[in-house]
Write a protein that holds these residues in place. Structure first.
Motif, PDB file in Angstrom:
ATOM      1  N   CYS A 125       0.854  -1.198   0.000  1.00 11.14           N
ATOM      2  CA  CYS A 125       0.000   0.000   0.000  1.00 11.14           C
ATOM      3  C   CYS A 125       0.887   1.243   0.000  1.00 11.14           C
ATOM      4  CB  CYS A 125      -0.962  -0.019   1.177  1.00 11.14           C
ATOM      5  SG  CYS A 125      -0.182  -0.208   2.774  1.00 11.14           S
ATOM      6  N   ASP A 126       0.267   2.413  -0.100  1.00  6.74           N
ATOM      7  CA  ASP A 126       1.026   3.668  -0.184  1.00  6.74           C
ATOM      8  C   ASP A 126       1.248   4.293   1.183  1.00  6.74           C
ATOM      9  OD1 ASP A 126       1.097   3.839  -3.145  1.00  6.74           O
ATOM     10  OD2 ASP A 126      -1.068   3.839  -2.858  1.00  6.74           O
ATOM     11  N   TRP A 127       0.214   4.236   2.016  1.00  5.67           N
ATOM     12  CA  TRP A 127       0.285   4.808   3.362  1.00  5.67           C
ATOM     13  C   TRP A 127      -0.211   3.788   4.370  1.00  5.67           C
ATOM     14  CZ3 TRP A 127      -2.720  10.136   2.891  1.00  5.67           C
ATOM     15  CH2 TRP A 127      -2.076  10.943   1.938  1.00  5.67           C
ATOM     16  N   ILE A 128       0.297   3.927   5.593  1.00  8.28           N
ATOM     17  CA  ILE A 128      -0.246   3.173   6.728  1.00  8.28           C
ATOM     18  C   ILE A 128      -0.530   4.176   7.858  1.00  8.28           C
ATOM     19  CG2 ILE A 128       0.365   1.636   8.640  1.00  8.28           C
ATOM     20  CD1 ILE A 128      -0.017  -0.226   6.502  1.00  8.28           C
ATOM     21  N   VAL A 129      -1.710   4.076   8.418  1.00  7.95           N
ATOM     22  CA  VAL A 129      -2.038   4.824   9.632  1.00  7.95           C
ATOM     23  C   VAL A 129      -1.841   3.851  10.793  1.00  7.95           C
ATOM     24  CG1 VAL A 129      -3.811   6.116  10.866  1.00  7.95           C
ATOM     25  CG2 VAL A 129      -3.762   6.144   8.357  1.00  7.95           C
ATOM     26  N   ALA A 130      -0.853   4.163  11.641  1.00  7.74           N
ATOM     27  CA  ALA A 130      -0.475   3.203  12.678  1.00  7.74           C
ATOM     28  C   ALA A 130      -0.909   3.713  14.036  1.00  7.74           C
ATOM     29  CB  ALA A 130       1.037   3.008  12.666  1.00  7.74           C
ATOM     30  N   ASN A 131      -1.442   2.807  14.856  1.00  7.23           N
ATOM     31  CA  ASN A 131      -1.778   3.220  16.214  1.00  7.23           C
ATOM     32  C   ASN A 131      -1.481   2.121  17.217  1.00  7.23           C
ATOM     33  OD1 ASN A 131      -3.862   1.611  15.400  1.00  7.23           O
ATOM     34  ND2 ASN A 131      -5.487   2.979  16.051  1.00  7.23           N
ATOM     35  N   ASP A 132      -1.331   2.563  18.449  1.00  9.67           N
ATOM     36  CA  ASP A 132      -1.028   1.676  19.568  1.00  9.67           C
ATOM     37  C   ASP A 132      -2.350   1.291  20.218  1.00  9.67           C
ATOM     38  OD1 ASP A 132      -0.234   0.498  21.928  1.00  9.67           O
ATOM     39  OD2 ASP A 132       1.352   1.956  22.326  1.00  9.67           O
ATOM     40  N   GLY A 179     -12.849   0.739  20.673  1.00 10.09           N
ATOM     41  CA  GLY A 179     -14.178   1.145  21.106  1.00 10.09           C
ATOM     42  C   GLY A 179     -14.240   2.575  21.612  1.00 10.09           C
ATOM     43  N   GLY A 180     -13.073   3.191  21.851  1.00  7.87           N
ATOM     44  CA  GLY A 180     -13.055   4.547  22.400  1.00  7.87           C
ATOM     45  C   GLY A 180     -13.265   5.591  21.313  1.00  7.87           C
ATOM     46  N   ASP A 181     -13.282   6.859  21.710  1.00  8.81           N
ATOM     47  CA  ASP A 181     -13.549   7.925  20.753  1.00  8.81           C
ATOM     48  C   ASP A 181     -12.281   8.638  20.293  1.00  8.81           C
ATOM     49  OD1 ASP A 181     -16.346   7.648  20.598  1.00  8.81           O
ATOM     50  OD2 ASP A 181     -16.542   8.584  22.567  1.00  8.81           O
ATOM     51  N   ASP A 182     -11.142   8.339  20.930  1.00  6.28           N
ATOM     52  CA  ASP A 182      -9.893   9.019  20.589  1.00  6.28           C
ATOM     53  C   ASP A 182      -8.915   8.052  19.938  1.00  6.28           C
ATOM     54  OD1 ASP A 182     -10.962  11.146  21.884  1.00  6.28           O
ATOM     55  OD2 ASP A 182      -9.632  11.036  23.629  1.00  6.28           O
ATOM     56  N   ASN A 183      -7.924   8.642  19.296  1.00  7.18           N
ATOM     57  CA  ASN A 183      -6.903   7.831  18.661  1.00  7.18           C
ATOM     58  C   ASN A 183      -5.630   8.676  18.566  1.00  7.18           C
ATOM     59  OD1 ASN A 183      -5.902   5.554  17.477  1.00  7.18           O
ATOM     60  ND2 ASN A 183      -7.282   5.593  15.714  1.00  7.18           N
ATOM     61  N   GLN A 184      -4.493   8.028  18.741  1.00  9.17           N
ATOM     62  CA  GLN A 184      -3.215   8.714  18.537  1.00  9.17           C
ATOM     63  C   GLN A 184      -2.478   7.918  17.491  1.00  9.17           C
ATOM     64  OE1 GLN A 184       0.468   8.276  19.721  1.00  9.17           O
ATOM     65  NE2 GLN A 184       0.523   9.900  18.200  1.00  9.17           N
ATOM     66  N   VAL A 185      -2.213   8.541  16.353  1.00  9.18           N
ATOM     67  CA  VAL A 185      -1.700   7.776  15.214  1.00  9.18           C
ATOM     68  C   VAL A 185      -0.434   8.395  14.635  1.00  9.18           C
ATOM     69  CG1 VAL A 185      -4.090   7.147  14.622  1.00  9.18           C
ATOM     70  CG2 VAL A 185      -2.957   8.992  13.369  1.00  9.18           C
ATOM     71  N   HIS A 186       0.248   7.572  13.873  1.00  4.10           N
ATOM     72  CA  HIS A 186       1.367   8.007  13.039  1.00  4.10           C
ATOM     73  C   HIS A 186       0.949   7.743  11.594  1.00  4.10           C
ATOM     74  CE1 HIS A 186       3.799   7.574  16.737  1.00  4.10           C
ATOM     75  NE2 HIS A 186       3.102   6.460  16.893  1.00  4.10           N
ATOM     76  N   LEU A 187       1.224   8.696  10.710  1.00  2.00           N
ATOM     77  CA  LEU A 187       0.972   8.461   9.290  1.00  2.00           C
ATOM     78  C   LEU A 187       2.305   8.134   8.622  1.00  2.00           C
ATOM     79  CD1 LEU A 187      -0.825   8.453   6.777  1.00  2.00           C
ATOM     80  CD2 LEU A 187      -0.455  10.905   6.596  1.00  2.00           C
ATOM     81  N   LEU A 188       2.407   6.930   8.078  1.00  2.00           N
ATOM     82  CA  LEU A 188       3.625   6.510   7.375  1.00  2.00           C
ATOM     83  C   LEU A 188       3.354   6.534   5.883  1.00  2.00           C
ATOM     84  CD1 LEU A 188       3.529   4.849  10.220  1.00  2.00           C
ATOM     85  CD2 LEU A 188       5.427   3.587   9.215  1.00  2.00           C
ATOM     86  N   ARG A 189       4.190   7.237   5.135  1.00  2.05           N
ATOM     87  CA  ARG A 189       4.063   7.254   3.681  1.00  2.05           C
ATOM     88  C   ARG A 189       5.263   6.558   3.096  1.00  2.05           C
ATOM     89  NH1 ARG A 189       1.161  12.743   2.338  1.00  2.05           N
ATOM     90  NH2 ARG A 189       0.835  13.515   4.432  1.00  2.05           N
ATOM     91  N   ARG A 190       5.004   5.815   2.038  1.00  7.39           N
ATOM     92  CA  ARG A 190       6.089   5.114   1.358  1.00  7.39           C
ATOM     93  C   ARG A 190       7.153   6.129   0.916  1.00  7.39           C
ATOM     94  NH1 ARG A 190       6.566   0.349  -1.349  1.00  7.39           N
ATOM     95  NH2 ARG A 190       4.515  -0.296  -0.608  1.00  7.39           N
TER      96      ARG A 190
END
Ligand code: C5P
Length: 229
Positions: free
Chosen positions: A170-177, A186-197
């Motif tokens: 894929c081109d991008w991955i949205v990664a989260n813990d 199930g929660g309403d928040d998210n902390q992510v990293h956007l990885l682009r090729r």
């Protein structure tokens, strides 16, 4: 106010879990509320995209302005995604795979309810499910211009996400813990990293976003997609 940036673009978003039947009353599933995927579908539509949301079983309302195809299993999710991507005039522009697809299904689901008996618990023989993200990423001429996956990890988030980017194509991955205690599932928040090729798939360009609501993560992601296309 000018035209919306994704007007004329077609997008397919997968969201939610899949259910893989054991028998007519039992299934194997993944933990997923569908909140992040549904929010991405809504955010792309808000920027003007023509969005098909392929959703596993969730209790969420259909996002406004989005075409929803409901599925149960991974096989159905793949078929519905491919159909939505291809019809009617060439490949769609964007695919975002946010579903938590079950990696395995029961090889031969029982036609009738499996009964408890003197022989003890049944043995389930599993078969591997198709990887929808990898299949769409490697679809040759049918490949969407931009394919985005998600990576939920409980440790070494960036390393595993970079490996996933390389392996799936894929081109991008949205990664989260999603480790216990982060409240992401199930929660309403998210902390992510956007990885682009990047130049090399093993060396992606990484952006770390602050803790945001899933709606805000979706809006940022949709804007990043609009900026790229
Ligand atoms: O390999 P893993 O399941 O960790 O990868 C997660 C990413 O791959 C997500 O984007 C998910 O939607 C996608 N995926 C998929 N089909 C599968 C397994 C994962 O599309 N069978």
């Amino acid at each position: 106010q000018g035209p919306k940036p994704l007007t004329g673009r077609r997008a397919v978003v997968t969201s939610g879990p899949t259910h893989e039947p054991i028998d007519p009353v039992r299934y194997i599933a993944n933990r997923s509320s569908g909140k992040q995927g549904h929010a991405v579908a809504a955010a792309l539509a808000a920027l003007g995209a023509d969005v098909t949301l392929v959703s596993g079983p969730v209790t969420l309302a259909h996002p406004p302005g989005v075409r929803v195809v409901r599925v149960e299993t991974a096989a159905e999710m793949l078929a519905a995604s491919q159909a939505a991507l291809q019809a009617p005039d060439g490949p769609a522009d964007i695919a975002v795979c946010a579903a938590a697809v079950a990696d395995w299904r029961v090889a031969a689901a029982a036609g009738d309810k499996v009964k408890k008996g003197p022989d003890g618990p049944p043995t389930l023989t599993l078969a591997e499910n198709p990887d929808i993200l990898a299949t769409l990423s490697q679809a040759g001429p049918a490949r969407p211009r931009l394919v985005v996956g998600f990576a939920a990890e409980t440790r070494d988030v960036l390393a595993y996400a970079a490996a996933k980017l390389a392996k799936k194509g894929c081109d991008w991955i949205v990664a989260n813990d999603v480790a216990t205690g982060t409240g992401t599932f199930g929660g309403d928040d998210n902390q992510v990293h956007l990885l682009r090729r990047g130049a090399a798939p093993e060396a992606p360009l990484v952006e770390t976003w602050p803790r945001l609501s899933k709606t805000e993560v979706a809006a940022r992601l949709a804007q990043a997609i609009a900026d790229t296309l």
